[in-house]
Scaffold this active site. Structure first.
Site, mmCIF file in Angstrom:
data_model
loop_
_atom_site.group_PDB
_atom_site.id
_atom_site.type_symbol
_atom_site.label_atom_id
_atom_site.label_comp_id
_atom_site.label_asym_id
_atom_site.label_seq_id
_atom_site.Cartn_x
_atom_site.Cartn_y
_atom_site.Cartn_z
ATOM 1 N N HIS A 119 0.482 -0.988 0.063
ATOM 2 C CA HIS A 119 0.301 -0.494 0.363
ATOM 3 C C HIS A 119 1.413 0.831 0.178
ATOM 4 O O HIS A 119 0.217 2.162 -0.257
ATOM 5 C CB HIS A 119 -1.360 -0.323 1.183
ATOM 6 C CG HIS A 119 -2.116 -0.770 1.053
ATOM 7 N ND1 HIS A 119 -2.604 -0.709 -0.158
ATOM 8 C CD2 HIS A 119 -2.508 -2.624 1.783
ATOM 9 C CE1 HIS A 119 -4.457 -2.240 0.322
ATOM 10 N NE2 HIS A 119 -3.530 -2.689 0.869
ATOM 11 N N HIS A 177 6.510 -14.097 6.755
ATOM 12 C CA HIS A 177 6.449 -13.267 7.639
ATOM 13 C C HIS A 177 5.837 -12.879 9.162
ATOM 14 O O HIS A 177 5.709 -12.716 9.565
ATOM 15 C CB HIS A 177 6.575 -11.433 6.987
ATOM 16 C CG HIS A 177 7.560 -10.603 8.414
ATOM 17 N ND1 HIS A 177 6.830 -9.975 8.729
ATOM 18 C CD2 HIS A 177 8.932 -10.067 7.971
ATOM 19 C CE1 HIS A 177 7.293 -8.829 9.379
ATOM 20 N NE2 HIS A 177 8.824 -9.284 9.209
ATOM 21 N N GLU A 207 5.535 -12.996 12.630
ATOM 22 C CA GLU A 207 5.063 -12.811 13.362
ATOM 23 C C GLU A 207 3.159 -12.492 13.197
ATOM 24 O O GLU A 207 2.548 -11.543 13.379
ATOM 25 C CB GLU A 207 5.766 -10.826 12.840
ATOM 26 C CG GLU A 207 6.814 -10.856 13.228
ATOM 27 C CD GLU A 207 7.571 -9.507 12.889
ATOM 28 O OE1 GLU A 207 6.297 -8.438 12.297
ATOM 29 O OE2 GLU A 207 8.815 -9.070 12.777
ATOM 30 N N HIS A 239 15.509 -13.069 7.731
ATOM 31 C CA HIS A 239 14.093 -13.668 8.677
ATOM 32 C C HIS A 239 14.522 -14.741 8.287
ATOM 33 O O HIS A 239 14.478 -15.961 9.300
ATOM 34 C CB HIS A 239 12.747 -13.613 8.270
ATOM 35 C CG HIS A 239 12.454 -12.356 8.913
ATOM 36 N ND1 HIS A 239 12.579 -11.864 10.097
ATOM 37 C CD2 HIS A 239 12.333 -10.707 7.980
ATOM 38 C CE1 HIS A 239 11.962 -10.566 9.729
ATOM 39 N NE2 HIS A 239 11.922 -10.041 8.414
#
Length: 294
Positions: A119, A177, A207, A239
């Site tokens: 976004h 993620h 997360e 990650h």
């Protein structure tokens, strides 16, 4: 009367001579299209080739079209800059294009879900569209998981990229993620699509939901003793190497081992796999083909 006629005739000649210059000043700029690939970015040298490979796929698919790369993550850009490596932000990449004659841009989102990063790209594209003496149109392509049809397509692509050494009864866990953004719902939707093809294929997020604990509980409930861990990131960066495969006790690999499940991490990002990349490229084609420029 004769003098007035001569004045009118003189003015007409001046206007006639000036017309081409005025028309040239107001004439619409000739349309020219370009593509900007927008990746989150990485500071892990071993992970960066996955992004470069995607850029090369785009260049091969659009010969003659200018293709540039940008990183959306300011923290990654800043860290790279300290090492003398400059990768532009989306705004920097777009701002440089009008001087090259570009009028219309497809901003390729290399994100997995339509979360905050996506976004932000949409807002940046809107800011650069129709700027005076700037770009006429900037459109953002969809991330990997966006429309309903993306989920079965991506599920098939992910499973086709699973390790060939995987044996019956062994699980594969795709590690993403996760986010507090509502777009996190894409991960449970992907889990549903995967289960329709392979009941031993799971999704876990660092997360979000499904969490590591959710995935471990599902694996234990099915009595699975071995799980292959695969990044659900475009690149196998920090990650993937730490949260997924790291030696710390809270990594997924360590948590699985503590639960009595053998973990086999695979350090390759989704952008490295042609079948997954094809979904991103399909989204780019839809956006690029809709641009008004030629």
């Amino acid at each position: 009367m004769i003098r007035l006629s001569r004045i009118i005739l003189s003015l007409s000649l001046v206007l006639a001579l000036a017309a081409p210059a005025v028309a040239g000043h107001d004439a619409k700029k000739e349309a020219k299209r370009a593509i900007v690939v927008a990746a989150f970015g990485t500071t892990v040298p071993e992970a960066a080739p996955a992004i470069a490979k995607m850029v090369e796929r785009v260049r091969a698919a659009y010969p003659g079209v200018p293709v540039t790369l940008c990183y959306t993550a300011a923290m990654i850009r800043a860290k790279l800059a300290k090492d003398g490596k400059h990768v532009p932000s989306p705004a920097e990449a777009l701002a440089a294009l009008p001087d090259a004659g570009v009028t219309d841009v497809a901003l390729m989102s290399l994100q997995t879900i339509p979360g905050s990063e996506y976004h932000d790209l949409v807002r940046t594209a809107a800011a650069f569209s129709r700027m005076p003496k700037g770009l006429s149109h900037v459109a953002v392509s969809a991330p990997l998981l966006f429309e309903q049809d993306d989920f079965p397509a991506v599920s098939k692509a992910l499973l086709s990229a699973a390790p060939k050494d995987r044996k019956p009864g062994e699980a594969v866990v795709f590690v993403g993620h996760g986010t507090e953004h509502p777009a996190n719902m894409a991960y449970p939707a992907l889990q549903y699509s995967l289960w329709r093809i392979d009941p031993n294929a799971f999704v876990a997020t660092v997360e979000g939901t499904p969490s590591f604990d959710d995935a471990i509980a599902d694996l234990k409930a099915k009595g699975i003793k071995k799980a292959w861990l695969i990044p659900l990131f475009a690149v196998a960066g920090d990650h993937a190497r730490n949260d997924m495969a790291g030696k710390e006790k809270d990594s997924l690999a360590s948590s699985l081992a503590a639960a009595g499940i053998e973990a086999r991490p695979v350090l390759s990002g989704t952008a490295e796999h042609d079948a997954v990349a094809a979904v991103w490229l399909d989204h780019l084609k839809t956006t690029f083909d809709a641009l008004p420029g030629k």
